[in-house]
Motif scaffolding. Sequence first.
Motif, PDB file in Angstrom:
ATOM      1  N   LEU A   1       0.955  -2.249  -7.882  1.00 38.29           N
ATOM      2  CA  LEU A   1      -0.293  -2.933  -7.517  1.00 38.29           C
ATOM      3  C   LEU A   1      -1.435  -2.481  -8.409  1.00 38.29           C
ATOM      4  O   LEU A   1      -2.207  -3.296  -8.938  1.00 38.29           O
ATOM      5  N   GLU A   2      -1.524  -1.158  -8.602  1.00 42.90           N
ATOM      6  CA  GLU A   2      -2.594  -0.631  -9.450  1.00 42.90           C
ATOM      7  C   GLU A   2      -2.419  -1.121 -10.885  1.00 42.90           C
ATOM      8  O   GLU A   2      -3.386  -1.481 -11.557  1.00 42.90           O
TER       9      GLU A   2
ATOM     10  N   TYR B   1       4.847  -0.033  -3.019  1.00 45.16           N
ATOM     11  CA  TYR B   1       4.518  -0.760  -4.245  1.00 45.16           C
ATOM     12  C   TYR B   1       3.099  -0.497  -4.712  1.00 45.16           C
ATOM     13  O   TYR B   1       2.482  -1.338  -5.331  1.00 45.16           O
ATOM     14  N   VAL B   2       2.558   0.674  -4.380  1.00 47.51           N
ATOM     15  CA  VAL B   2       1.154   0.900  -4.706  1.00 47.51           C
ATOM     16  C   VAL B   2       0.960   1.077  -6.208  1.00 47.51           C
ATOM     17  O   VAL B   2      -0.045   0.638  -6.772  1.00 47.51           O
TER      18      VAL B   2
ATOM     19  N   MET C   1       0.813  -1.208   0.000  1.00 48.84           N
ATOM     20  CA  MET C   1       0.000   0.000   0.000  1.00 48.84           C
ATOM     21  C   MET C   1       0.849   1.263   0.000  1.00 48.84           C
ATOM     22  O   MET C   1       0.321   2.359  -0.160  1.00 48.84           O
ATOM     23  N   SER C   2       2.157   1.161   0.226  1.00 49.02           N
ATOM     24  CA  SER C   2       2.960   2.381   0.251  1.00 49.02           C
ATOM     25  C   SER C   2       3.970   2.396  -0.901  1.00 49.02           C
ATOM     26  O   SER C   2       3.776   3.089  -1.899  1.00 49.02           O
TER      27      SER C   2
END
Lengths: 107, 391, 167
Positions: free
Chosen positions: C141-142, C137-138, C134-135
């Motif tokens: 991820l998206e 590697y966001v 969530m920080s």
Amino acid sequence: MIGSASPLAGYLLVAALMFAIGLAGALTRRNAILVLIGIELMLNAANLNLIAFWRYGPHPEALTGMMFAIFSIAVAAAEAAVGLGLVIQIHRHAKTTDVDQMNRMKG
Amino acid sequence: MLEKADQVFVLLLHWLVGYLPAAWQPAAGVLLCVVAIIAVYPTLFALAVLLERKGLGRMQNRYGPNRVGPFGILQPVADGIKSLTKEDIVPFTADAVVHFIAPLVLVVAVFMGFAVLPMGRNMVLVDLDASLLFFFAMGASTELSVFMAGWSSRNKYSLLGAMRAVAQMISYEVPLLLSTVGVVMITGSLSLVDIVDAQNRYTWGLAHWNVFKPWGLAGFVMFVIASMAETNRSPFDLPEGESEIVAGYFTEYSGFKFALFFLGEYVGMFGIAGLGTSLFLGGWSSPLAILNWVPSWIWFFSKVMVWICFFIWVRGTMPRLRQDQLMNFAWKFVLPMTLLNLLVAAEWRFVADLWLRWIAGMVIVVGAYVLMGRVGMRREHFGPRTYRYAE
Amino acid sequence: MSFVFYVLAAMTLAGALAAVLLKNLVHCALSLTVAFAGLALLFLELGAQFVAFVQILVYVGAVAILVVFAILLTRSAETPKAGGVFSRTWLAGLSVAAAVFAVLGWAVLESTPWLPQTTEAPAADVEQIGEALMSRYVLPLEIVALLLTAALIGAVIVAMHEKEGAQ
């Protein structure tokens, strides 16, 4: 013995062997699905390398190798879905899944 | 005294393991827990089969089994002896190795899931960090065993049943997973022990079960539907629709292997009921604070059994779906609803005001269901039924 | 090198070998599953619990099933009557693979003295992974989410019948 030096070497050798098996499968089999299976094996071997380097690397707390493996798994799943969809479509079109016979550029 | 009753199995384990040298204790403890799980769930399986046959019989205006033992309660024993002594027939053209491995894979995968279920206070075999993921990983590997069984039998009914089962399990695994994501979002943990602990709190004497909250209720309903499909229970029992494809993927199994499939199916049901109980119904916690004196494992197992009774009731009530209805229901109703539930869970997580989050959550959940119901009803044209009788 | 490692490595490699050597494609797919499961166990041995479970969930639960479906839909399970299962140019393929393995193995063996020796397992609980996703590697991820959506739609369209009205 190799293993006695560093456990990492054992994992790397297993990954290398798995990669070679996958490559041999992808290059020598005639069925398109088996080519895809070979590619999956190669991707998995790469994942094993990533995880092994994460475990024995200098900065495991950064989780880089692990993240790489997770994303690689996701991408490989997408690749498998699209690849197998293509194989099914080719089978419908050419009535074969033999890659040796897929040698025409004309439909 | 009541404390002791609550922890009776944990104390028993410590007492038994205490006789061994210290080096063996961890391994022996795990082994004993495994033996206990392997002993308890097949016993429950026998009980559930009897309950199902009796209950279904009553629902269909007949007695059900009543010949073996008083009121037929020894029927499971008779069934067990019968399946053990029956000849094990392997079809001539079958793929003998795969045919043999399939039931084993199913039973092993199904039993693995119990390793992470908290069955009482301090009663969990391994408290994994990602136990929910582990449970779903084990559930996913049962699909392959179903395919192996159907394909290796070299029988068109087996293969049809296996393909139906696999397609259905894959389709419903997505909403099954998504319906639990809300719980994970709110609890902030993938560990089932943490999820149960988070629900074991009380306000005004009432437990903080997830099912009592808007996102939890919606997730719970979706979870129940998806779990029925995942365990191939009626009304989603197309893979073994006996009026169409004999017995589905285990048509060609007999004797003990058939019994293993039967066992795997029921134990899978217990597993998913236990998971749902842990996620939504507070696991081993009691619903009211004043009932806290009842031992925690009694709560867990009674919730699981109530869940099984609900499955039996549904089986006695609902007709079987058609394949297209099944798939449409999964992808066009359950999946959007579980996705919407994520929104509700996020709203619950980030709106601090107690009343506002209740109202907003309820509005989204109820509004969506009413809307979907309206749209579905308009398309389906439910009218008076016309019956046709044989002439 | 522990005994467990050797057993798991043997299981994984045997599965992989069987997956490329067997004649019947369904057997190949099932052996492939053994290789995937063995790899997941190797991940567990390496302390990467989360990745191991994801591996089982994605590969054993989804990719293997997809492969099996593709095999049945294309009727590839029946072994071809003429020509065997290997390509005409199998010798070239095999020598390329052997050369690749020779180079990789040589590189690993040569670099053995410089490989790190850490023994204590690094901790990687789900919380750390989630925070990293969530920080830092966001964005990946998206992108993966977008890729998966595109692949889902693409696979459905590619595999769909072109006839009118058919699903």
